[in-house]
Design an enzyme around this catalytic site. Structure first.
Site, PDB file in Angstrom:
ATOM      1  N   GLU A 267     -75.182 -10.598 -57.116  1.00 38.05           N
ATOM      2  CA  GLU A 267     -76.079 -11.211 -58.102  1.00 38.05           C
ATOM      3  C   GLU A 267     -75.434 -12.455 -58.721  1.00 38.05           C
ATOM      4  O   GLU A 267     -76.118 -13.456 -58.983  1.00 38.05           O
ATOM      5  CB  GLU A 267     -76.432 -10.200 -59.193  1.00 38.05           C
ATOM      6  CG  GLU A 267     -77.203  -8.988 -58.705  1.00 38.05           C
ATOM      7  CD  GLU A 267     -78.537  -9.353 -58.069  1.00 38.05           C
ATOM      8  OE1 GLU A 267     -79.116 -10.386 -58.441  1.00 38.05           O
ATOM      9  OE2 GLU A 267     -78.995  -8.612 -57.177  1.00 38.05           O
ATOM     10  N   ASP A 345     -74.476 -12.751 -50.579  1.00 36.46           N
ATOM     11  CA  ASP A 345     -73.651 -11.697 -49.983  1.00 36.46           C
ATOM     12  C   ASP A 345     -72.238 -12.215 -49.730  1.00 36.46           C
ATOM     13  O   ASP A 345     -71.243 -11.505 -49.972  1.00 36.46           O
ATOM     14  CB  ASP A 345     -74.259 -11.234 -48.655  1.00 36.46           C
ATOM     15  CG  ASP A 345     -75.400 -10.245 -48.845  1.00 36.46           C
ATOM     16  OD1 ASP A 345     -75.573  -9.753 -49.971  1.00 36.46           O
ATOM     17  OD2 ASP A 345     -76.118  -9.969 -47.860  1.00 36.46           O
TER      18      ASP A 345
END
Length: 418
Positions: A267, A345
């Site tokens: 995030e 990611d």
């Protein structure tokens, strides 16, 4: 012109149903293959849940289509003739909000069925009828209050400015930004109970992650989401110093500390790349496009509908066609969003230090298992609906060996039965 508008909406509904049918056939074929990421039992369970959701979506699309035809044929004209008020601003508010509430009430049985039949059957729903009624009542009250203010704002702009569609776009875009800022606070006040994270060690590790990306937050909070749903989630909300990190209690319960930090690192990767602002900019482009079209509709459309070119008619038409424009824009937004997910990611695995890829991969696998997410989808469905890459693709990017996959499935071959 009216037939052109109906044809466009009809094509949208057919395309939406077609993608759902292809997804159903794909999953029905895939679930007979070797289980991936999930146990054999959960693989079938996740497939059946996905199929059930798509079937419900198809029924919902048919109902929405009937309602669209009804609104265009006589519904808007009926509201226009029925609601009589001397105050023009209040007249517009009452008509538009009546349209919104009627549509919401018609969709309410679908919402109930999804939560208390489908979600309950597959073990997701934890909410009581009483809690659901309370949430629904609050949602309707907020919709009436905030929606009325928005309608009043657009009405004022339409009756004041020649280029009303441009200024309406500016106004609505400002509302979108404001909603993103206030969402965590509204959710905390009306729906979820948020409590500060009490695990000091975890709190310190999270703050260290935030410091690495320059993320300034007003705190890390735990949401009591488990009282409604068993699925795992987390979100960052707000702008500036008002940003909050909110973790669902289900996420805290199911993930290890390292896995949780990997998810938060992902995030924070979005924050580091400014993805929130990119997404808002994309929404802005869609809104500008939408207002540009509906700000220049020919008078012949209103004549064929038997109504006058009133502000409330324009607003209702905007609301009716918002799903169509969203469906058209989704492939573009999806491609960019999926790219951003890969980048997040990568950042998340790097923030986790040595072994960060493994922890993030473990976390993604657990999310699939706990949320019973079917790990395969038809390519067409991915193109139109996915904002995140398929989990198998994300795992491969993280260096995880997902084994040999059926090439026919990856190419979208399926049995299109529902």
């Amino acid at each position: 012109m009216l037939m052109t508008v109906i044809t466009i909406y009809t094509l949208f509904v057919l395309a939406s149903i077609y993608t759902s049918v292809m997804q159903i056939g794909f999953i029905n074929t895939a679930k007979r293959k070797k289980a991936i990421l999930l146990s054999d039992t959960d693989f079938i369970k996740a497939a059946n849940y996905s199929v059930a959701k798509e079937k419900l979506s198809i029924v919902n699309s048919f109902v929405d289509y009937i309602m669209f035809i009804a609104w265009m044929a006589f519904g808007i004209a009926y509201l226009s003739d029925t609601v009589v008020l001397k105050d023009e601003a209040m007249l517009n508010i009452v008509i538009v909000m009546s349209f919104v509430i009627i549509n919401s009430l018609i969709s309410l049985p679908f919402t109930y069925y999804e939560k208390f039949v489908l979600d309950a059957k597959f073990g997701f729903n934890k909410s009581s009828i009483k809690q659901w009624i309370k949430d629904t009542f609050i949602s309707y009250a907020l919709t009436l209050l905030l929606g009325s203010l928005v309608v009043w704002g657009i009405y004022t702009i339409i009756t004041t400015f020649t280029l009303w569609w441009l200024w309406s776009f500016v106004f609505i875009f400002g509302v979108v930004v404001l909603i993103n800022m206030l969402y965590p606070a509204f959710r905390a006040i009306f729906f979820d109970k948020l409590t500060p994270l009490k695990d000091e060690a975890l709190d310190e590790q999270i703050k260290e992650l935030m410091d690495k990306t320059g993320f300034v937050s007003s705190g890390v909070f735990i949401s009591d989401a488990s009282k409604r749903d068993a699925r795992l989630n987390a979100y960052f909300g707000g702008f500036g110093k008002a940003k909050r990190v909110v973790l669902f209690d289900t996420l805290i319960e199911k993930l290890t500390t390292k896995e949780l930090l990997a998810v938060l690192g992902h995030e924070l990767g979005h924050f580091a790349h400014g993805d929130i602002y990119k997404n808002i900019a994309l929404v802005g482009v869609m809104l500008l496009f939408m207002f540009g079209i509906f700000g220049n509709l020919p008078d012949s459309l209103y004549l064929e509908m038997g109504i006058s070119n009133e502000p409330y008619v324009l607003m209702i038409l905007l609301l009716l066609f918002m799903p169509v424009l969203g469906f058209i824009m989704m492939p573009i937004m999806g491609i960019l969003s999926r790219h951003n997910e890969y980048e997040a990611d990568r950042v998340g695995s790097e923030l986790g230090g040595a072994g960060g890829e493994i922890e993030l991969a473990n976390a993604l696998t657990k999310l699939v298992n706990e949320n019973k997410s079917f790990p395969l989808s038809h390519p067409l469905y991915i193109f139109f609906h996915y904002t995140h890459p398929p989990v198998l693709e994300r795992l491969k990017e993280l260096g995880v060996d997902v084994g040999e996959l059926d090439k026919g499935l990856l190419e979208g071959k399926c049995e299109a039965d529902i």
